[in-house]
Design a protein around this motif. Sequence first.
Motif, PDB file in Angstrom:
ATOM      1  N   GLU A  12       0.818  -1.215   0.000  1.00 55.01           N
ATOM      2  CA  GLU A  12       0.000   0.000   0.000  1.00 55.01           C
ATOM      3  C   GLU A  12       0.850   1.263   0.000  1.00 55.01           C
ATOM      4  N   VAL A  13       1.934   1.260   0.758  1.00 54.83           N
ATOM      5  CA  VAL A  13       2.810   2.437   0.763  1.00 54.83           C
ATOM      6  C   VAL A  13       3.401   2.649  -0.620  1.00 54.83           C
ATOM      7  N   ALA A  14       3.798   1.554  -1.280  1.00 47.93           N
ATOM      8  CA  ALA A  14       4.351   1.676  -2.630  1.00 47.93           C
ATOM      9  C   ALA A  14       3.285   2.164  -3.615  1.00 47.93           C
ATOM     10  N   ARG A  15       2.046   1.703  -3.455  1.00 45.75           N
ATOM     11  CA  ARG A  15       0.970   2.098  -4.369  1.00 45.75           C
ATOM     12  C   ARG A  15       0.559   3.563  -4.162  1.00 45.75           C
ATOM     13  N   THR A  16       0.439   3.974  -2.912  1.00 48.15           N
ATOM     14  CA  THR A  16      -0.074   5.320  -2.621  1.00 48.15           C
ATOM     15  C   THR A  16       1.023   6.358  -2.507  1.00 48.15           C
ATOM     16  N   GLY A  17       2.248   5.892  -2.209  1.00 50.17           N
ATOM     17  CA  GLY A  17       3.353   6.838  -2.030  1.00 50.17           C
ATOM     18  C   GLY A  17       3.247   7.630  -0.747  1.00 50.17           C
ATOM     19  N   SER A  18       2.472   7.098   0.215  1.00 45.09           N
ATOM     20  CA  SER A  18       2.229   7.867   1.432  1.00 45.09           C
ATOM     21  C   SER A  18       1.869   6.944   2.584  1.00 45.09           C
ATOM     22  N   MET A  19       2.519   7.183   3.741  1.00 43.26           N
ATOM     23  CA  MET A  19       2.150   6.437   4.943  1.00 43.26           C
ATOM     24  C   MET A  19       0.720   6.775   5.343  1.00 43.26           C
ATOM     25  N   ARG A  20       0.362   8.064   5.238  1.00 49.78           N
ATOM     26  CA  ARG A  20      -0.966   8.512   5.657  1.00 49.78           C
ATOM     27  C   ARG A  20      -2.061   7.865   4.823  1.00 49.78           C
ATOM     28  N   LYS A  21      -1.873   7.843   3.495  1.00 52.52           N
ATOM     29  CA  LYS A  21      -2.881   7.239   2.628  1.00 52.52           C
ATOM     30  C   LYS A  21      -2.965   5.724   2.846  1.00 52.52           C
ATOM     31  N   ALA A  22      -1.802   5.097   3.019  1.00 56.79           N
ATOM     32  CA  ALA A  22      -1.801   3.656   3.298  1.00 56.79           C
ATOM     33  C   ALA A  22      -2.510   3.378   4.619  1.00 56.79           C
ATOM     34  N   SER A  23      -2.286   4.266   5.600  1.00 62.40           N
ATOM     35  CA  SER A  23      -2.933   4.129   6.897  1.00 62.40           C
ATOM     36  C   SER A  23      -4.444   4.178   6.759  1.00 62.40           C
ATOM     37  N   PRO A  47      17.721   1.354   3.032  1.00 61.19           N
ATOM     38  CA  PRO A  47      16.379   1.954   2.953  1.00 61.19           C
ATOM     39  C   PRO A  47      15.582   1.363   1.791  1.00 61.19           C
ATOM     40  N   LEU A  48      14.285   1.253   2.011  1.00 58.59           N
ATOM     41  CA  LEU A  48      13.402   0.734   0.970  1.00 58.59           C
ATOM     42  C   LEU A  48      12.626   1.850   0.280  1.00 58.59           C
ATOM     43  N   PHE A  49      12.555   3.031   0.922  1.00 61.07           N
ATOM     44  CA  PHE A  49      11.835   4.170   0.347  1.00 61.07           C
ATOM     45  C   PHE A  49      12.673   5.436   0.482  1.00 61.07           C
ATOM     46  N   LEU A  50      12.639   6.245  -0.565  1.00 54.94           N
ATOM     47  CA  LEU A  50      13.159   7.603  -0.481  1.00 54.94           C
ATOM     48  C   LEU A  50      12.063   8.472   0.095  1.00 54.94           C
ATOM     49  N   ARG A  51      12.335   9.118   1.203  1.00 57.06           N
ATOM     50  CA  ARG A  51      11.329   9.930   1.873  1.00 57.06           C
ATOM     51  C   ARG A  51      11.419  11.371   1.377  1.00 57.06           C
ATOM     52  N   LEU A  52      10.729  11.631   0.274  1.00 58.55           N
ATOM     53  CA  LEU A  52      10.686  12.953  -0.328  1.00 58.55           C
ATOM     54  C   LEU A  52       9.644  13.802   0.399  1.00 58.55           C
ATOM     55  N   PRO A  53       9.669  15.141   0.216  1.00 58.28           N
ATOM     56  CA  PRO A  53       8.739  16.012   0.952  1.00 58.28           C
ATOM     57  C   PRO A  53       7.277  15.637   0.774  1.00 58.28           C
ATOM     58  N   ARG A  54       6.863  15.255  -0.421  1.00 55.44           N
ATOM     59  CA  ARG A  54       5.448  14.987  -0.652  1.00 55.44           C
ATOM     60  C   ARG A  54       5.143  13.539  -1.038  1.00 55.44           C
ATOM     61  N   LYS A  55       6.162  12.727  -1.108  1.00 54.06           N
ATOM     62  CA  LYS A  55       5.913  11.372  -1.618  1.00 54.06           C
ATOM     63  C   LYS A  55       7.011  10.420  -1.155  1.00 54.06           C
ATOM     64  N   LEU A  56       6.628   9.174  -0.942  1.00 51.67           N
ATOM     65  CA  LEU A  56       7.599   8.103  -0.693  1.00 51.67           C
ATOM     66  C   LEU A  56       7.822   7.343  -1.991  1.00 51.67           C
ATOM     67  N   GLY A  62      14.086  -1.266  -2.619  1.00 50.31           N
ATOM     68  CA  GLY A  62      12.658  -1.294  -2.356  1.00 50.31           C
ATOM     69  C   GLY A  62      11.875  -1.905  -3.496  1.00 50.31           C
ATOM     70  N   GLU A  63      12.270  -1.583  -4.726  1.00 53.41           N
ATOM     71  CA  GLU A  63      11.581  -2.158  -5.891  1.00 53.41           C
ATOM     72  C   GLU A  63      11.723  -3.672  -5.923  1.00 53.41           C
ATOM     73  N   ILE A  64      12.909  -4.146  -5.542  1.00 53.96           N
ATOM     74  CA  ILE A  64      13.118  -5.596  -5.507  1.00 53.96           C
ATOM     75  C   ILE A  64      12.198  -6.234  -4.469  1.00 53.96           C
ATOM     76  N   VAL A  65      12.132  -5.599  -3.291  1.00 55.62           N
ATOM     77  CA  VAL A  65      11.285  -6.136  -2.226  1.00 55.62           C
ATOM     78  C   VAL A  65       9.814  -6.073  -2.617  1.00 55.62           C
ATOM     79  N   ILE A  66       9.399  -4.957  -3.227  1.00 54.35           N
ATOM     80  CA  ILE A  66       7.993  -4.806  -3.607  1.00 54.35           C
ATOM     81  C   ILE A  66       7.596  -5.849  -4.646  1.00 54.35           C
ATOM     82  N   ARG A  67       8.457  -6.136  -5.596  1.00 54.52           N
ATOM     83  CA  ARG A  67       8.150  -7.177  -6.591  1.00 54.52           C
ATOM     84  C   ARG A  67       7.943  -8.518  -5.898  1.00 54.52           C
ATOM     85  N   HIS A  68       8.819  -8.791  -4.949  1.00 58.27           N
ATOM     86  CA  HIS A  68       8.690 -10.043  -4.195  1.00 58.27           C
ATOM     87  C   HIS A  68       7.389 -10.050  -3.398  1.00 58.27           C
TER      88      HIS A  68
END
Length: 301
Positions: A12-23, A47-56, A62-68
């Motif tokens: 969900e975090v990978a799909r939404t790009g946000s902890m808040r939206k995934a929450s 790290p599995l995510f780059l924590r950018l100001p508006r998006k993860l 992280g891409e390798i883990v998400i595919r798995h």
Amino acid sequence: MLHNRLLHYLDEVARTGSMRKASARLNVASSAINRQILALEAELGTPLFLRLPRKLMPTTAGEIVIRHVRQVLKDMERVQSRIEELKGLRRGEITLAIMSGLAANMVPRIAVDFRRNSPRVKLTMRLLPSGQDIMAAVSAGEADLGLGFDFPRDPSLRVLASGVGRLGAVMAPDHPLASHNQLRLSDCADYPLIIAEEGMAIRPYLNEAFAATQLQVEPALETNSIEVMRHAAMLDQAITFLTPFDMEWEKRAGRLAYVPVHELRGRVQTLMLIGRDRGVDALTSLMAEQIKAAITTTAGG
């Protein structure tokens, strides 16, 4: 190993790009999601995510883990779907095409065990005269499964299970030769022999073995019935030649004994369970698994 809950967090975090939206989508506190992802990153050492100001954004790791993760989730969905399907497998119908020698031996026990667990499933057993008939019935969809010996290859059919049975001497448990660990054909020749008729799958193996030993055999009885061979072997100190598959029930019940024969050590028959190449449904798979277990047990015993 990733826990099921964490799999969904990562997806969900990978799909939404946000902890808040995934929450919000998962109805889980964002702090809980973040804590688990941080713990996984610490465990992996990257790290599995780059924590950018508006998006993860997923990192390369992280891409390798998400595919798995997504592959595991898909596999889990298939497993859950199969389990739900199996829960409903208490109704239906299975048709099994079999050779005659198996009709009064392994198959009835398999059928009873299967029916005990699935009492509302209708089982139909079709006794067919030859392997070609069995293959044709399965290929045409007239039977769901076929069970017999030494089926030739057929691109429309798939071998679901198989086991090798070695031809040996079969006799009553109180026969003078029943206690031997191994026999020779010359040992057997002193007793009445019950031999498979020409045309039966067993006969060529016996012809080759007798010819190799130059024994002149006068059978007491020739028959094309495995059942007659079994019953005749219980009488008059007679001996017949069968595989363990042919006399599994009688051996289990203590009514017949099986002794390997030196000259027949290379003469084997392969019991094969076949289905259509395009696959079998879940209900049929249940029956196939039970038959496979019986084949493995009998071949080993």
